[in-house]
Scaffold this active site. Sequence first.
Site, PDB file in Angstrom:
ATOM      1  N   GLY A  23      -3.750  -6.768   3.043  1.00  0.00           N
ATOM      2  CA  GLY A  23      -5.014  -6.300   2.501  1.00  0.00           C
ATOM      3  C   GLY A  23      -5.968  -7.401   2.083  1.00  0.00           C
ATOM      4  CB  ILE A  24      -8.318  -7.549  -0.804  1.00  0.00           C
ATOM      5  CG1 ILE A  24      -9.237  -6.382  -0.410  1.00  0.00           C
ATOM      6  CG2 ILE A  24      -9.109  -8.625  -1.534  1.00  0.00           C
ATOM      7  CD1 ILE A  24      -9.827  -5.622  -1.585  1.00  0.00           C
ATOM      8  CG  ASP A  64       7.639  -7.607  -9.809  1.00  0.00           C
ATOM      9  OD1 ASP A  64       6.474  -7.615 -10.248  1.00  0.00           O
ATOM     10  OD2 ASP A  64       8.363  -6.596  -9.845  1.00  0.00           O
ATOM     11  CE1 TYR A 157      -6.302   0.255  -9.352  1.00  0.00           C
ATOM     12  CE2 TYR A 157      -8.410   1.437  -9.385  1.00  0.00           C
ATOM     13  CZ  TYR A 157      -7.610   0.424  -8.885  1.00  0.00           C
ATOM     14  OH  TYR A 157      -8.097  -0.429  -7.911  1.00  0.00           O
ATOM     15  CE  LYS A 161      -7.534  -3.013 -10.137  1.00  0.00           C
ATOM     16  NZ  LYS A 161      -7.030  -4.335  -9.698  1.00  0.00           N
ATOM     17  CB  VAL A 189     -14.397   2.061   0.339  1.00  0.00           C
ATOM     18  CG1 VAL A 189     -13.426   2.367   1.473  1.00  0.00           C
ATOM     19  CG2 VAL A 189     -14.467   3.232  -0.632  1.00  0.00           C
TER      20      VAL A 189
END
Length: 269
Positions: A23-24, A64, A157, A161, A189
């Site tokens: 991903g990012i 982790d 969430y 954030k 998105v």
Amino acid sequence: MVLKRDAASLEGRVAVVTGGGSGIGRGIALGFAEFGARVAIWERDADTATAAAHECGGLACVTDVRDPEQVDAALATTIETLGVPTILVNNAGGVFWSGILDTSPGGWDALIRSNLTHVLLCTQRVARAMTAADVGGSIVNVTSIEGTRAAPGYGAYAAAKAGVVNFTKTAALELAPHGIRVNALAPDVTATEGLAGLAPEGWEERTGHNIPMARVGHVDEMAGAAVFLASELSTYVTGQTLHVDGGTSAAGGWYHHPDDGHYVLGAGV
């Protein structure tokens, strides 16, 4: 001082990217490598960590980042193999639906640990290494547009954030005397391999109606912003959250109407 074109270079720099296996995070890791950085991927999935590290010619640390002992071990390995990091990207995170009336204490704690607690942990450990080596550096925290707007069904969430946004400001002030800048990136998105595997056909076009630039973002666009914040192009930028979201945060509820493309206030699809 005249700006030089090599101000964007990351040559000789060591960068840590948490959650960099996909991903990012993976996009940012590859972008850093393209600009010359030696990259350590801190990722708990061994397969994706190894694959991403191979792609960027870097180091895979199966870690982790919610576990202090594993973070300490990853940092020690990174320093021994690549050198002291002067760039840290706190990208790791996770989300699941959790409505206010249904959120359990365990679910709340899991989301806070996955999205906020590790940001403190990794920032603290890497910043200590930077200050001990007297090298300064740049820390980039990946938050979300959900950290600055309501997120029905995702309250824990969004709270985490939002915490990242505020933590970024405080860390920037505390670490500024040590030559360490701290900023954040807030995507909306963004097309990733994980999202592509879950979303129904045609989702990108439909989602584009809700974004002023009429399309979803790409991980390379997040990487470009991360390179800016990590490099000497942004030496006087700290404590800021940069929204890499195609204009969604600025829109404040305005969307393209799917029939004619004109802006309307309300749902665009």
